[in-house]
Design a protein around this motif. Sequence first.
Motif, PDB file in Angstrom:
ATOM      1  N   THR A   6      88.956  32.294  87.021  1.00 26.08           N
ATOM      2  CA  THR A   6      89.215  32.219  88.454  1.00 26.08           C
ATOM      3  C   THR A   6      89.623  33.597  88.980  1.00 26.08           C
ATOM      4  OG1 THR A   6      91.572  31.693  88.242  1.00 26.08           O
ATOM      5  CG2 THR A   6      90.017  29.823  88.252  1.00 26.08           C
ATOM      6  N   LYS A   7      89.531  33.786  90.279  1.00 27.94           N
ATOM      7  CA  LYS A   7      89.937  35.050  90.898  1.00 27.94           C
ATOM      8  C   LYS A   7      91.414  35.323  90.634  1.00 27.94           C
ATOM      9  CE  LYS A   7      86.134  36.299  93.013  1.00 27.94           C
ATOM     10  NZ  LYS A   7      85.411  37.475  92.592  1.00 27.94           N
ATOM     11  N   THR A   8      92.234  34.273  90.661  1.00 24.85           N
ATOM     12  CA  THR A   8      93.665  34.428  90.408  1.00 24.85           C
ATOM     13  C   THR A   8      93.903  34.917  88.985  1.00 24.85           C
ATOM     14  OG1 THR A   8      94.077  32.611  91.934  1.00 24.85           O
ATOM     15  CG2 THR A   8      95.898  33.258  90.521  1.00 24.85           C
ATOM     16  N   ALA A   9      93.211  34.316  88.010  1.00 23.05           N
ATOM     17  CA  ALA A   9      93.346  34.741  86.614  1.00 23.05           C
ATOM     18  C   ALA A   9      92.807  36.149  86.428  1.00 23.05           C
ATOM     19  CB  ALA A   9      92.632  33.761  85.695  1.00 23.05           C
ATOM     20  N   GLN A  10      91.688  36.444  87.081  1.00 13.83           N
ATOM     21  CA  GLN A  10      91.111  37.779  86.975  1.00 13.83           C
ATOM     22  C   GLN A  10      92.106  38.826  87.475  1.00 13.83           C
ATOM     23  OE1 GLN A  10      87.316  38.215  88.926  1.00 13.83           O
ATOM     24  NE2 GLN A  10      87.300  40.421  88.670  1.00 13.83           N
ATOM     25  N   GLY A  11      92.736  38.556  88.598  1.00 15.74           N
ATOM     26  CA  GLY A  11      93.732  39.480  89.142  1.00 15.74           C
ATOM     27  C   GLY A  11      94.905  39.684  88.192  1.00 15.74           C
ATOM     28  N   HIS A  12      95.366  38.589  87.588  1.00 13.67           N
ATOM     29  CA  HIS A  12      96.480  38.691  86.649  1.00 13.67           C
ATOM     30  C   HIS A  12      96.072  39.475  85.398  1.00 13.67           C
ATOM     31  CE1 HIS A  12     100.212  37.740  84.672  1.00 13.67           C
ATOM     32  NE2 HIS A  12      99.534  37.281  83.630  1.00 13.67           N
ATOM     33  N   GLU A  14      93.792  41.752  85.227  1.00  8.14           N
ATOM     34  CA  GLU A  14      93.689  43.160  85.642  1.00  8.14           C
ATOM     35  C   GLU A  14      95.071  43.809  85.668  1.00  8.14           C
ATOM     36  OE1 GLU A  14      91.030  44.905  85.960  1.00  8.14           O
ATOM     37  OE2 GLU A  14      89.449  43.426  86.189  1.00  8.14           O
ATOM     38  N   GLU A  15      96.080  43.080  86.159  1.00  8.68           N
ATOM     39  CA  GLU A  15      97.449  43.601  86.185  1.00  8.68           C
ATOM     40  C   GLU A  15      97.972  43.841  84.767  1.00  8.68           C
ATOM     41  OE1 GLU A  15      99.994  41.040  88.479  1.00  8.68           O
ATOM     42  OE2 GLU A  15      98.735  41.234  90.262  1.00  8.68           O
ATOM     43  N   LEU A  16      97.663  42.932  83.852  1.00  7.41           N
ATOM     44  CA  LEU A  16      98.108  43.097  82.467  1.00  7.41           C
ATOM     45  C   LEU A  16      97.497  44.338  81.833  1.00  7.41           C
ATOM     46  CD1 LEU A  16      97.934  39.406  81.142  1.00  7.41           C
ATOM     47  CD2 LEU A  16      99.991  40.717  81.738  1.00  7.41           C
ATOM     48  N   VAL A  17      96.217  44.588  82.116  1.00  8.23           N
ATOM     49  CA  VAL A  17      95.553  45.779  81.590  1.00  8.23           C
ATOM     50  C   VAL A  17      96.161  47.035  82.208  1.00  8.23           C
ATOM     51  CG1 VAL A  17      93.370  47.068  81.516  1.00  8.23           C
ATOM     52  CG2 VAL A  17      93.380  44.611  81.030  1.00  8.23           C
ATOM     53  N   ALA A  18      96.320  47.033  83.531  1.00 12.28           N
ATOM     54  CA  ALA A  18      96.842  48.207  84.235  1.00 12.28           C
ATOM     55  C   ALA A  18      98.264  48.565  83.795  1.00 12.28           C
ATOM     56  CB  ALA A  18      96.801  47.970  85.744  1.00 12.28           C
ATOM     57  N   SER A  19      99.062  47.557  83.484  1.00 15.36           N
ATOM     58  CA  SER A  19     100.454  47.800  83.093  1.00 15.36           C
ATOM     59  C   SER A  19     100.597  48.091  81.598  1.00 15.36           C
ATOM     60  CB  SER A  19     101.321  46.594  83.452  1.00 15.36           C
ATOM     61  OG  SER A  19     100.978  45.482  82.640  1.00 15.36           O
ATOM     62  N   GLN A  58      82.540  38.117  81.218  1.00 20.04           N
ATOM     63  CA  GLN A  58      82.859  37.417  82.465  1.00 20.04           C
ATOM     64  C   GLN A  58      83.913  38.218  83.218  1.00 20.04           C
ATOM     65  OE1 GLN A  58      82.313  35.434  85.106  1.00 20.04           O
ATOM     66  NE2 GLN A  58      82.080  33.605  83.875  1.00 20.04           N
ATOM     67  N   ALA A  59      83.651  38.499  84.470  1.00 20.69           N
ATOM     68  CA  ALA A  59      84.594  39.191  85.357  1.00 20.69           C
ATOM     69  C   ALA A  59      85.097  40.504  84.757  1.00 20.69           C
ATOM     70  CB  ALA A  59      85.768  38.268  85.699  1.00 20.69           C
ATOM     71  N   GLY A  60      84.233  41.194  84.018  1.00 22.29           N
ATOM     72  CA  GLY A  60      84.616  42.474  83.435  1.00 22.29           C
ATOM     73  C   GLY A  60      85.384  42.364  82.128  1.00 22.29           C
ATOM     74  N   PHE A  61      85.520  41.171  81.590  1.00 21.58           N
ATOM     75  CA  PHE A  61      86.219  40.959  80.329  1.00 21.58           C
ATOM     76  C   PHE A  61      85.257  40.439  79.279  1.00 21.58           C
ATOM     77  CE2 PHE A  61      89.573  41.045  83.392  1.00 21.58           C
ATOM     78  CZ  PHE A  61      90.609  41.685  82.725  1.00 21.58           C
ATOM     79  N   GLU A  62      85.547  40.786  78.026  1.00 22.16           N
ATOM     80  CA  GLU A  62      84.787  40.268  76.902  1.00 22.16           C
ATOM     81  C   GLU A  62      85.545  39.065  76.342  1.00 22.16           C
ATOM     82  OE1 GLU A  62      84.403  43.441  74.091  1.00 22.16           O
ATOM     83  OE2 GLU A  62      83.314  44.709  75.501  1.00 22.16           O
ATOM     84  N   ILE A  63      84.859  37.944  76.234  1.00 18.09           N
ATOM     85  CA  ILE A  63      85.474  36.727  75.719  1.00 18.09           C
ATOM     86  C   ILE A  63      84.803  36.388  74.392  1.00 18.09           C
ATOM     87  CG2 ILE A  63      85.976  34.289  76.153  1.00 18.09           C
ATOM     88  CD1 ILE A  63      85.497  34.922  79.155  1.00 18.09           C
ATOM     89  N   ILE A  78      89.535  29.409  82.971  1.00 15.23           N
ATOM     90  CA  ILE A  78      90.763  30.170  82.765  1.00 15.23           C
ATOM     91  C   ILE A  78      91.363  30.429  84.136  1.00 15.23           C
ATOM     92  CG2 ILE A  78      91.742  32.337  81.921  1.00 15.23           C
ATOM     93  CD1 ILE A  78      89.364  32.388  79.922  1.00 15.23           C
ATOM     94  N   ASP A  79      92.629  30.050  84.295  1.00 16.97           N
ATOM     95  CA  ASP A  79      93.302  30.186  85.587  1.00 16.97           C
ATOM     96  C   ASP A  79      94.688  30.776  85.364  1.00 16.97           C
ATOM     97  OD1 ASP A  79      93.680  30.041  88.312  1.00 16.97           O
ATOM     98  OD2 ASP A  79      93.862  27.861  88.394  1.00 16.97           O
ATOM     99  N   PHE A  80      95.309  31.227  86.441  1.00 17.01           N
ATOM    100  CA  PHE A  80      96.689  31.715  86.385  1.00 17.01           C
ATOM    101  C   PHE A  80      97.498  30.884  87.360  1.00 17.01           C
ATOM    102  CE2 PHE A  80     100.131  34.444  87.963  1.00 17.01           C
ATOM    103  CZ  PHE A  80     100.781  34.697  86.770  1.00 17.01           C
ATOM    104  N   LEU A  81      98.585  30.303  86.857  1.00 19.09           N
ATOM    105  CA  LEU A  81      99.446  29.465  87.685  1.00 19.09           C
ATOM    106  C   LEU A  81     100.818  30.104  87.844  1.00 19.09           C
ATOM    107  CD1 LEU A  81      98.640  25.968  86.137  1.00 19.09           C
ATOM    108  CD2 LEU A  81      97.706  26.975  88.227  1.00 19.09           C
ATOM    109  N   GLU A  82     101.261  30.234  89.086  1.00 18.89           N
ATOM    110  CA  GLU A  82     102.619  30.703  89.363  1.00 18.89           C
ATOM    111  C   GLU A  82     103.580  29.557  89.070  1.00 18.89           C
ATOM    112  OE1 GLU A  82     103.755  33.655  90.345  1.00 18.89           O
ATOM    113  OE2 GLU A  82     101.847  34.641  90.767  1.00 18.89           O
TER     114      GLU A  82
END
Length: 97
Positions: A6-12, A14-19, A58-63, A78-82
């Motif tokens: 999901t876009k939410t998981a993709q964003g999360h 990306e944050e994990l990689v960047a940090s 998928q979404a720039g990641f290798e699975i 795959i999703d990210f839940l707050e």
Amino acid sequence: MTVFITKTAQGHLEELVASGQIHSRRFRLILKGVAQAMPILEIQFDMIPSDDDAFLRQAGFEIYIDRNSKKHADGAIIDFLETPFGGTLTVENPYRI
């Protein structure tokens, strides 16, 4: 074989990689067990691909998906839940065993 991020998981992710919390843009889905006839899939970071892993991009990641998990991972989301305690990546699979 298809796995959706999901876009939410993709964003999360990306944050994990960047940090620097994860060190690559790859991860493995593995079957951890079965509960109420539903496969429980888990994300594993910092892994070494195996020759018999299935591979998706998928979404720039290798699975990578190990051979024991392949039939259970098709169609996974795959999703990210707050949560009140932060957040968590989840893997949902619409298929019963």
